[in-house]
Motif scaffolding. Structure first.
Motif, PDB file in Angstrom:
ATOM      1  N   GLY A  72       2.615  13.862  -2.075  1.00 32.74           N
ATOM      2  CA  GLY A  72       3.105  14.144  -3.421  1.00 32.74           C
ATOM      3  C   GLY A  72       4.175  13.195  -3.920  1.00 32.74           C
ATOM      4  N   ARG A  73       4.634  12.253  -3.063  1.00 32.08           N
ATOM      5  CA  ARG A  73       5.647  11.305  -3.522  1.00 32.08           C
ATOM      6  C   ARG A  73       5.017   9.922  -3.696  1.00 32.08           C
ATOM      7  NH1 ARG A  73       8.628  13.223  -6.527  1.00 32.08           N
ATOM      8  NH2 ARG A  73       9.730  11.206  -6.535  1.00 32.08           N
ATOM      9  N   PRO A  74       5.446   9.170  -4.713  1.00 37.47           N
ATOM     10  CA  PRO A  74       4.890   7.831  -4.945  1.00 37.47           C
ATOM     11  C   PRO A  74       5.405   6.829  -3.916  1.00 37.47           C
ATOM     12  CG  PRO A  74       6.655   8.281  -6.503  1.00 37.47           C
ATOM     13  CD  PRO A  74       6.444   9.551  -5.731  1.00 37.47           C
ATOM     14  N   VAL A  75       4.617   5.774  -3.697  1.00 31.88           N
ATOM     15  CA  VAL A  75       5.012   4.734  -2.763  1.00 31.88           C
ATOM     16  C   VAL A  75       4.764   3.371  -3.407  1.00 31.88           C
ATOM     17  CG1 VAL A  75       2.748   4.764  -1.613  1.00 31.88           C
ATOM     18  CG2 VAL A  75       4.737   3.841  -0.402  1.00 31.88           C
ATOM     19  N   VAL A  76       5.670   2.444  -3.153  1.00 29.85           N
ATOM     20  CA  VAL A  76       5.556   1.067  -3.662  1.00 29.85           C
ATOM     21  C   VAL A  76       5.295   0.155  -2.473  1.00 29.85           C
ATOM     22  CG1 VAL A  76       6.749  -0.821  -4.846  1.00 29.85           C
ATOM     23  CG2 VAL A  76       7.117   1.555  -5.583  1.00 29.85           C
ATOM     24  N   PHE A  77       4.337  -0.765  -2.622  1.00 31.99           N
ATOM     25  CA  PHE A  77       4.064  -1.759  -1.580  1.00 31.99           C
ATOM     26  C   PHE A  77       4.900  -3.008  -1.852  1.00 31.99           C
ATOM     27  CE2 PHE A  77      -0.414   0.224  -1.655  1.00 31.99           C
ATOM     28  CZ  PHE A  77       0.009   1.268  -0.849  1.00 31.99           C
ATOM     29  N   SER A  78       5.436  -3.614  -0.801  1.00 31.71           N
ATOM     30  CA  SER A  78       6.412  -4.695  -0.967  1.00 31.71           C
ATOM     31  C   SER A  78       5.797  -5.961  -1.557  1.00 31.71           C
ATOM     32  CB  SER A  78       7.077  -5.027   0.376  1.00 31.71           C
ATOM     33  OG  SER A  78       6.292  -5.926   1.119  1.00 31.71           O
ATOM     34  N   ALA A  79       6.676  -6.878  -1.957  1.00 32.34           N
ATOM     35  CA  ALA A  79       6.260  -8.134  -2.585  1.00 32.34           C
ATOM     36  C   ALA A  79       5.465  -9.021  -1.635  1.00 32.34           C
ATOM     37  CB  ALA A  79       7.488  -8.899  -3.087  1.00 32.34           C
ATOM     38  N   HIS A  80       5.564  -8.755  -0.325  1.00 35.18           N
ATOM     39  CA  HIS A  80       4.902  -9.609   0.661  1.00 35.18           C
ATOM     40  C   HIS A  80       3.407  -9.343   0.777  1.00 35.18           C
ATOM     41  CE1 HIS A  80       9.126  -8.804   1.919  1.00 35.18           C
ATOM     42  NE2 HIS A  80       9.155 -10.126   1.949  1.00 35.18           N
ATOM     43  N   ARG A  93      -5.119   9.827   1.239  1.00 29.22           N
ATOM     44  CA  ARG A  93      -4.158  10.943   1.243  1.00 29.22           C
ATOM     45  C   ARG A  93      -3.827  11.443  -0.156  1.00 29.22           C
ATOM     46  NH1 ARG A  93       1.161   9.605   4.215  1.00 29.22           N
ATOM     47  NH2 ARG A  93       1.614  11.619   3.226  1.00 29.22           N
ATOM     48  N   GLY A  94      -4.378  10.777  -1.157  1.00 34.07           N
ATOM     49  CA  GLY A  94      -4.093  11.170  -2.531  1.00 34.07           C
ATOM     50  C   GLY A  94      -2.708  10.784  -3.002  1.00 34.07           C
ATOM     51  N   LEU A  95      -2.116   9.743  -2.378  1.00 27.12           N
ATOM     52  CA  LEU A  95      -0.781   9.295  -2.775  1.00 27.12           C
ATOM     53  C   LEU A  95      -0.866   8.389  -3.995  1.00 27.12           C
ATOM     54  CD1 LEU A  95       0.783   8.273   0.687  1.00 27.12           C
ATOM     55  CD2 LEU A  95       1.200  10.382  -0.594  1.00 27.12           C
ATOM     56  N   SER A  96       0.093   8.541  -4.921  1.00 28.26           N
ATOM     57  CA  SER A  96       0.230   7.589  -6.021  1.00 28.26           C
ATOM     58  C   SER A  96       0.938   6.356  -5.464  1.00 28.26           C
ATOM     59  CB  SER A  96       1.082   8.174  -7.153  1.00 28.26           C
ATOM     60  OG  SER A  96       0.449   9.307  -7.703  1.00 28.26           O
ATOM     61  N   TYR A  97       0.405   5.170  -5.761  1.00 28.52           N
ATOM     62  CA  TYR A  97       1.070   3.968  -5.262  1.00 28.52           C
ATOM     63  C   TYR A  97       1.100   2.887  -6.329  1.00 28.52           C
ATOM     64  CZ  TYR A  97      -3.582   1.887  -4.420  1.00 28.52           C
ATOM     65  OH  TYR A  97      -4.848   1.391  -4.558  1.00 28.52           O
ATOM     66  N   VAL A  98       2.102   2.026  -6.216  1.00 28.38           N
ATOM     67  CA  VAL A  98       2.238   0.866  -7.092  1.00 28.38           C
ATOM     68  C   VAL A  98       2.321  -0.358  -6.191  1.00 28.38           C
ATOM     69  CG1 VAL A  98       3.530  -0.226  -8.950  1.00 28.38           C
ATOM     70  CG2 VAL A  98       3.541   2.272  -8.739  1.00 28.38           C
ATOM     71  N   ASP A  99       1.509  -1.350  -6.463  1.00 32.84           N
ATOM     72  CA  ASP A  99       1.468  -2.549  -5.635  1.00 32.84           C
ATOM     73  C   ASP A  99       2.379  -3.615  -6.237  1.00 32.84           C
ATOM     74  OD1 ASP A  99       0.880  -4.609  -3.964  1.00 32.84           O
ATOM     75  OD2 ASP A  99      -1.289  -4.588  -4.288  1.00 32.84           O
TER      76      ASP A  99
END
Length: 314
Positions: A72-80, A93-99
């Motif tokens: 239920g919590r969003p996750v950001v993937f790093s610049a690398h 897992r149904g996670l919201s993510y931002v790349d």
């Protein structure tokens, strides 16, 4: 009170934040505005403790594994960049993510996919264990890329089809080292396919060129950056190879004043993950011990800007 010794400081330009780092930091800030704290970030968003600590204070939580991100919590993937398995796991897992992968790293990922689709084996020039290397290897099937870290590695390479090779590079390498490795690869494998354009990013190349432009005038060079920042380490190496003693420091408190001594002229630069605030902090520390004359040595102005993800600005 004794008069302070004079010191000329040549501040390299360009230096500090590149467009990819600036974009990645903005992504975390915007995600915190959009979703509220906490926002999880897989791996350090960029390799700089000051930046990471500031974002942590704003509500970002840095983890090394998606298993540490609660449902239920969003996750950001790093610049690398990350292997394909990471967004796949998030989706599962149904996670919201931002790349927040730097677009120039994403370009290398797409090149790798195309080359494998064309049936070529890839020689990837980079540093083992670096997140960017892990992310790029994770774009293609196991065994379809070979890591090359040095000229010496080239002599050890064994491949099934030496006429069906290509090469790509990590974006934050030494321009000079990479050229030597590419020359060695080309000498051993004359038919190896080069990328359509330079993989080492504009910011890495420009910051190294800026150091080269001031090195001959400097007795010492200070490089602001994290010890795990590839592009920052390369800046110190560039200076040392030109015969100028250089030190990598994270902040002003890390300056070794005995090592610095009382030179007439020093250089100052910052890696692509280091904010200008830390450059000013170092200048303030120098001004406490010297009568400083600051000169900006502008080598190649940068105007690159990358678009932010639509989901955060819509």
């Amino acid at each position: 009170m004794a008069e302070l010794p004079h010191l000329r400081v040549l501040v390299a330009a360009p230096r500090g934040f590149c467009a990819g780092v600036d974009r990645a930091i903005q992504i975390v800030e915007l995600a915190l505005e959009r979703y509220g704290a906490p926002v999880y970030v897989r791996h350090e968003i960029v390799h700089n403790r000051f930046v990471v600590d500031r974002l942590r204070d704003m509500g970002a939580i840095f983890v090394e594994d998606l298993a540490d991100v609660p449902d239920g919590r969003p996750v950001v993937f790093s610049a690398h960049g990350v292997p394909k398995s990471v967004p796949a796991e998030a989706e599962g897992r149904g996670l919201s993510y931002v790349d927040a992968t730097c677009p120039l790293v994403s370009k290398v990922h797409r090149q790798a996919e195309r080359l494998i689709k064309d049936g070529r084996h890839i020689m990837f020039i980079g540093h083992a264990g670096h997140p960017e290397v892990i992310g790029t290897f994770g774009q293609v099937p196991p065994g379809s890329m070979t890591l090359v870290e040095s000229v010496e590695d080239v002599a050890e390479i064994e491949v099934a089809d030496p006429d069906n090779l290509s090469f790509l590079t990590q974006t934050t390498l030494s321009v000079d080292d990479t050229r030597e490795i590419v020359d060695a690869l080309t000498a051993r494998f004359p038919n190896i396919l080069a990328p359509r354009s330079e993989d080492i990013c504009y910011a890495t190349s420009n910051r190294q060129a800026a150091v080269k432009a001031i090195a001959a005038k400097c007795e010492r060079i200070l490089v602001i950056g994290a010890p795990n920042s590839s592009n920052s380490l390369r800046l110190a190496e560039v200076a040392e190879r030109l015969g100028v003693p250089a030190r990598l420091i994270e902040r002003a408190r890390d300056i070794d004043w005995e090592w610095l001594g009382q030179p007439d002229t020093i250089g100052l630069t910052a890696g692509a993950s280091a904010p200008e605030l830390l450059v000013r902090e170092v200048m303030t520390a120098l001004e406490e011990r010297f009568h400083v004359t600051e000169e900006e040595a502008d080598h190649n102005p940068e105007r690159m800007v990358f678009k932010l993800p639509r989901e955060l600005v819509a």
